[in-house]
Design an enzyme around this catalytic site. Structure first.
Site, PDB file in Angstrom:
ATOM      1  N   GLY A 148       0.871  -1.181   0.000  1.00 38.10           N
ATOM      2  CA  GLY A 148       0.000   0.000   0.000  1.00 38.10           C
ATOM      3  C   GLY A 148       0.901   1.222   0.000  1.00 38.10           C
ATOM      4  O   GLY A 148       1.858   1.283   0.792  1.00 38.10           O
ATOM      5  N   GLY A 181       0.541   4.240   1.011  1.00 37.74           N
ATOM      6  CA  GLY A 181       0.591   4.971   2.283  1.00 37.74           C
ATOM      7  C   GLY A 181       1.474   4.249   3.284  1.00 37.74           C
ATOM      8  O   GLY A 181       2.425   4.815   3.847  1.00 37.74           O
ATOM      9  N   GLU A 217      -4.425   6.557  -3.274  1.00 38.82           N
ATOM     10  CA  GLU A 217      -5.114   5.263  -3.141  1.00 38.82           C
ATOM     11  C   GLU A 217      -6.241   5.331  -2.109  1.00 38.82           C
ATOM     12  O   GLU A 217      -6.761   4.302  -1.686  1.00 38.82           O
ATOM     13  CB  GLU A 217      -4.117   4.154  -2.777  1.00 38.82           C
ATOM     14  N   GLY A 256       9.301   4.158  -5.541  1.00 41.97           N
ATOM     15  CA  GLY A 256       8.800   5.534  -5.422  1.00 41.97           C
ATOM     16  C   GLY A 256       8.388   5.841  -3.981  1.00 41.97           C
ATOM     17  O   GLY A 256       8.606   6.947  -3.478  1.00 41.97           O
ATOM     18  N   ASP A 257       7.813   4.855  -3.319  1.00 42.97           N
ATOM     19  CA  ASP A 257       7.388   5.063  -1.924  1.00 42.97           C
ATOM     20  C   ASP A 257       8.602   5.283  -1.021  1.00 42.97           C
ATOM     21  O   ASP A 257       8.571   6.120  -0.107  1.00 42.97           O
ATOM     22  CB  ASP A 257       6.587   3.857  -1.433  1.00 42.97           C
TER      23      ASP A 257
HETATM   24  O1  RIB Z   1       3.789   1.602  -4.740  1.00 46.99           O
HETATM   25  C1  RIB Z   1       3.730   0.211  -4.563  1.00 46.99           C
HETATM   26  C2  RIB Z   1       2.433  -0.177  -3.936  1.00 46.99           C
HETATM   27  O2  RIB Z   1       1.397   0.067  -4.851  1.00 46.99           O
HETATM   28  C3  RIB Z   1       2.320  -1.651  -3.605  1.00 46.99           C
HETATM   29  O3  RIB Z   1       2.821  -1.959  -2.333  1.00 46.99           O
HETATM   30  C4  RIB Z   1       0.843  -1.917  -3.765  1.00 46.99           C
HETATM   31  O4  RIB Z   1       0.171  -2.171  -2.565  1.00 46.99           O
HETATM   32  C5  RIB Z   1       0.279  -0.699  -4.472  1.00 46.99           C
HETATM   33  O5  RIB Z   1      -0.464   0.048  -3.641  1.00 46.99           O
END
Ligand code: RIB
Length: 305
Positions: free
Chosen positions: A41, A43, A141, A239-240
């Site tokens: 996710g 977040g 999201e 990216g996260d």
């Molecule tokens: O940015 C990667 C994420 O995108 C994954 O972990 C997946 O859950 C989606 O939300």
């Protein structure tokens, strides 16, 4: 004095990850090579990236009242993230992402489930929590109205807002005005620039370019920080990792250039392991990596035409 208090308002998913050599076409069945379930996710990933770098992280979100929800909450708590504001809901399942990895790249289908329960009302309920933070991290999201509400409350309380516009959708100018930094990838940046007339949009843009590094704009110059050569295993969550690290660096008082440079290193380390969160480095690991003799992480700049 900068604090490193970061609030993330966003999605919490269980990633259902299949590795395969061939991606099936519609109507076709292929044999895969492995399957795992990993916390994910956008977040939650950004929250974990920031927490591993020693930030004081609070998550606001929602999970279902099911086994994935319980597992993910437990996992976030183990990462040192405050989850007292993550609401377990009974009428929706925990969000999932079905991820296929082939040739070190991925394709993802997200089913938001409980993430859709992060409503404007839920965000408003946590105004006091938001106000206590230095920086807010947002993605797309959860419902867009909730993202806008969160940015409004952050602005009201002088909290810096970083918006990662992923998965991409057209955004109202109202939201773009409210945020301090927008962190699209190259594809998202093209769409954003096509759709928006915002005068100072360039100044807010931090464009992540995968193996190419990152670009940002300062004093009429486009600046680029190149990335590092690493063994890529899985780019999910790269990216996260960048966003979490960028938020931490800014909240510690670093300049944009320093923050981008730090975040590029964190993103590079994150892709060396399978799973969105498993490669996210600790502060000590980033420092050790940066102390090695490496030919990249260099800065260059060109005049904006
Ligand atoms: O940015 C990667 C994420 O995108 C994954 O972990 C997946 O859950 C989606 O939300």
């Amino acid at each position: 004095m900068a604090s490193n208090k970061i609030v993330v308002i966003g999605s919490i998913n269980m990633d259902l990850v299949t590795q395969t050599q061939a991606v099936p076409r519609l109507g076709e069945t292929v044999l895969g090579t492995s399957f795992t379930t990993n916390p994910g996710g956008k977040g939650a990933n950004q929250a974990v990236a920031a927490a591993r770098l020693n930030a004081d992280v609070t998550m606001i979100g929602a999970v279902g009242n099911d086994s994935f929800g319980k597992e993910l909450l437990h996992h976030l708590q183990n990462q040192g993230i405050f989850t007292g504001n993550v609401e377990p809901v009974t009428h929706k399942e925990t969000g999932i992402a079905s991820i296929t990895i082939a040739n070190h790249d991925n394709s993802i289908i997200v089913v938001p489930g409980a993430n859709d329960c992060v409503t404007e009302e839920l965000v408003e309920k946590y105004e006091d929590v938001i106000a206590k933070n230095d920086t807010m991290l947002l993605q797309l999201e959860i419902p867009l109205k909730s993202v806008i509400k969160a940015a409004e409350l952050a602005k009201k309380h002088g909290v810096r807002v970083i918006l990662n516009p992923a998965p991409y959708q057209d955004l109202p100018e109202e939201l773009l005005q409210l945020v301090d930094y927008i962190t699209p990838n190259e594809y998202e940046a093209v769409e954003l620039l096509k759709a928006s007339n915002l005068k100072n949009l360039h100044e807010k843009l931090i464009i992540t370019k995968g193996a190419e590094g990152v670009s940002f704009y300062e004093n009429g110059l486009e600046k680029n920080i190149s990335s590092y050569k690493v063994e890529v295993v899985d780019t999910t969550g790269a990216g996260d990792s960048f966003n979490g690290a960028f938020a931490v660096a800014l909240s510690e008082g670093k300049t944009i250039e320093e923050a981008c440079s730090f975040a590029v290193a964190v993103g590079a380390l994150a892709v060396t392991k399978l799973g969105a969160q498993s490669g996210m480095p600790t502060r000590e690991q980033v420092e050790a990596f940066l102390n090695e003799d490496k030919p990249s992480g260099n800065m260059s700049s060109t005049k904006i035409q």
